[in-house]
Design a protein around this motif. Structure first.
Motif, short mmCIF file in Angstrom:
data_model
loop_
_atom_site.label_atom_id
_atom_site.label_comp_id
_atom_site.label_asym_id
_atom_site.label_seq_id
_atom_site.Cartn_x
_atom_site.Cartn_y
_atom_site.Cartn_z
N THR A 18 17.02 14.50 -31.98
CA THR A 18 16.33 14.16 -30.74
C THR A 18 15.02 13.47 -31.10
O THR A 18 14.31 13.90 -32.00
N VAL A 61 15.09 3.61 -27.59
CA VAL A 61 15.38 4.93 -27.01
C VAL A 61 14.07 5.58 -26.58
O VAL A 61 13.00 5.21 -27.05
N LYS A 62 14.18 6.55 -25.68
CA LYS A 62 13.00 7.24 -25.16
C LYS A 62 12.82 8.59 -25.85
O LYS A 62 13.77 9.14 -26.41
N ASP A 65 15.56 11.54 -26.06
CA ASP A 65 16.93 11.04 -26.21
C ASP A 65 17.56 11.57 -27.50
O ASP A 65 16.87 11.75 -28.51
N THR A 66 18.86 11.81 -27.47
CA THR A 66 19.61 12.21 -28.65
C THR A 66 20.16 10.95 -29.31
O THR A 66 20.72 10.08 -28.63
N VAL A 67 19.98 10.85 -30.63
CA VAL A 67 20.40 9.67 -31.39
C VAL A 67 21.24 10.10 -32.59
O VAL A 67 21.03 11.17 -33.15
#
Length: 85
Positions: A18, A61-62, A65-67
């Protein structure tokens, strides 16, 4: 030309993280290997270093966010920050 910032390998079995915090905002100058974001997993918290020197580009992504490992999360633009940035 922009360089991509990707999620680094986080461990043998960790496949996603995250985005905890952006340490650099778009338009700010960044140095090679300077931390630009923090990622959190249930096992580890890591800082993502800049792959190049330049200017922080777009956050793709913010925070929160899950990456996945290897995902592009931001860009670094070539050059220097504009005056006053």
């Amino acid at each position: 030309m922009a360089s991509e910032v990707k999620v680094p390998v986080l461990g043998e079995i960790v496949t996603e993280a995250t985005v905890g915090q952006w340490l650099k905002q778009p338009g700010e100058a960044v140095a090679l290997d300077e931390p630009i974001a923090s990622l959190e997993t249930d096992k580890v918290a890591v800082e993502v270093p800049s792959p190049v020197a330049g200017v922080m580009g777009q956050h793709i992504v913010k925070e929160g966010d899950t990456v996945s490992v290897g995902a592009v999360i931001a860009t670094i633009e070539d050059g220097v920050a504009p005056a006053g940035a």
